[in-house]
Design an enzyme around this catalytic site. Structure first.
Site: not given
Ligand code: C5P
Length: 415
Positions: A215, A287, A297, A315-317, A348
């Site tokens: 991104n 995401d 390749k 994973p959501d960090i 959120k």
């Molecule tokens: O769900 P969204 O991407 O809008 O959430 C944004 C927040 O979550 C930011 O603080 C981003 O650093 C964190 N985030 C994360 N890991 C992910 C997705 C988002 O830490 N996989």
């Protein structure tokens, strides 16, 4: 909020050397910021610097005599190059041109600035500014290394557009960043003893060895937050995705590519620290990632139609850190919202389990976020109020957030 910035440079004396380069015009803004923060500022302008700014402008802003000449009978009898450095608490060279850096590394004392530096017994902060090719050339790099080994401190340069229209590393750091680095020298360190983890930049998720999903995040906001926390005395670990920014000074920086690597580095930091007080998740984590990254390749001719990508969720960090056993006392997340900012930000914050949420309004007129230097931010500290922080530069936002964190911990301590 108490404005600690306004007090921090009181009774401090800064000797600012301005050398020849187009960035010299930014020195005027630096003098203004230093004065606003109550520093005493005395300027030395080199012959090269005089081509870009006038002694009169600097004298008007600094409210002091501006020194330009080693051989001035009047200046030498009234002040003298030895006294100039003796009376300063910190010497700042902004901009520091390639020529001036080379002369300083060689110990040349033919001009006033060179002579006073040779005699100086004070810390020196160097803010280089030059064409990217001049910066990257081995000669300049060797001179910079020499100066670093002698204890000179460096801020920047940063990557960006050059005055000549080219792009690359060599731009002088912006005056607010230099101000922040100067404040760092003088012990305005309300976060000393605190540890912080910051994530920044994008993640790149490999499709094959040459392609990836990524991104447009520049990392500017996250890096500025890491620098601002460090300037206030926190011990900061930055976990950065691929960005074109230098590592912030005084910050332990880990470079990663993917979300999985970013999470692992964050978890390692969390587990190895005795306590982690602050986590700021500013990274734009992808995401999804391709389920399998191919080790060769993908060839256009091998596939009759466009290849299909099977994606799996990353994973959501932020969420993981916010629910960890060793959860930091203050966990801050970011949100970029295109609509219903307030409602989406509240949801959120609850969903992620973080304490504060900084929300940006994106995709609207005058609301640039990704890659830009300014953004319109809001802070949600609890379920109730969404604070509108207005449009400001990412460095100013970082400074304000770091100050807010410092106030949070000091009131926590008192309460
Ligand atoms: O769900 P969204 O991407 O809008 O959430 C944004 C927040 O979550 C930011 O603080 C981003 O650093 C964190 N985030 C994360 N890991 C992910 C997705 C988002 O830490 N996989």
């Amino acid at each position: 909020m108490k404005n600690t910035m306004m007090q921090s440079l009181e009774h401090k004396s800064i000797l600012l050397i301005i050398t020849g380069g187009i960035a010299a015009y930014k020195a005027l803004e630096l003098v203004r910021l230093l004065k606003k923060n109550r520093a005493h500022v005395r300027c030395v302008l080199t012959k090269g610097g005089e081509h870009f700014v006038t002694p009169l402008s600097l004298a008007a802003l600094s409210e002091e005599t501006v020194y330009t000449d080693l051989w001035s009978l009047k200046d030498e009898t009234e002040m003298g190059h030895i006294r100039l450095s003796r009376e300063a608490d910190l010497i700042v060279i902004a901009p520091a041109s390639a020529d001036f850096i080379a002369r300083t590394a060689c110990g040349l004392a033919g001009g006033l600035a060179g002579a006073l530096l040779l005699a100086a017994d004070k810390p020196v902060l160097l803010a280089p500014a030059m064409h990217h090719k001049m910066w990257l050339t081995p000669a300049t790099q060797a001179h910079v290394q020499t100066l670093k080994q002698r204890g000179f401190h460096l801020i920047g340069p940063v990557e960006g557009d050059m005055a000549c229209g080219e792009y690359g590393p060599g731009r002088m750091s912006e005056p607010p960043e230099i101000l922040q680095a100067i404040q760092g020298f003088f012990g305005h360190r309300p976060l000393s003893g605190k540890t912080a983890l910051v994530t920044s930049g994008p993640t790149f998720e490999p499709i094959d060895p040459v392609r990836f999903i990524g991104n447009r995040s520049s990392g500017k906001q996250g890096h500025a937050i890491a620098a601002a926390l460090a300037a206030l005395g926190a011990q900061v670990t930055l976990v950065s995705g691929p960005v074109a920014l230098p590592d912030p000074p005084g910050v332990k920086t880990h470079h990663v590519e993917t979300a999985v690597q970013m999470l692992k580095t964050c978890e390692d930091t969390l587990n190895s620290a005795q306590t982690l007080d602050i986590a700021v998740c500013a990274a734009a984590v992808s995401d999804w990632r391709p389920e399998t990254a191919l080790d060769h390749k993908i060839k256009k001719r091998q596939t009759p139609r466009a290849p299909e990508l099977n994606l799996t969720e990353n994973p959501d960090i932020l969420k993981t850190i916010a629910h960890a056993n060793k959860r930091p006392a203050l966990v801050i997340g970011f949100a970029a919202e295109t609509e219903n900012l307030e409602e989406n930000a509240r949801n959120k914050r609850t969903r992620k389990g973080c304490d504060w949420l900084m929300a940006n309004l994106v995709g609207q007129e005058n609301a640039p976020v990704f890659g830009e230097n300014h953004s319109h931010v809001y802070l949600l500290r609890d379920e109730k109020t969404l604070e509108d922080w207005g449009v400001s530069s990412k460095t100013d936002t970082a400074q304000k957030l770091a100050e807010a964190i410092a106030v949070h911990f000091s009131s926590d301590f008192k309460g």
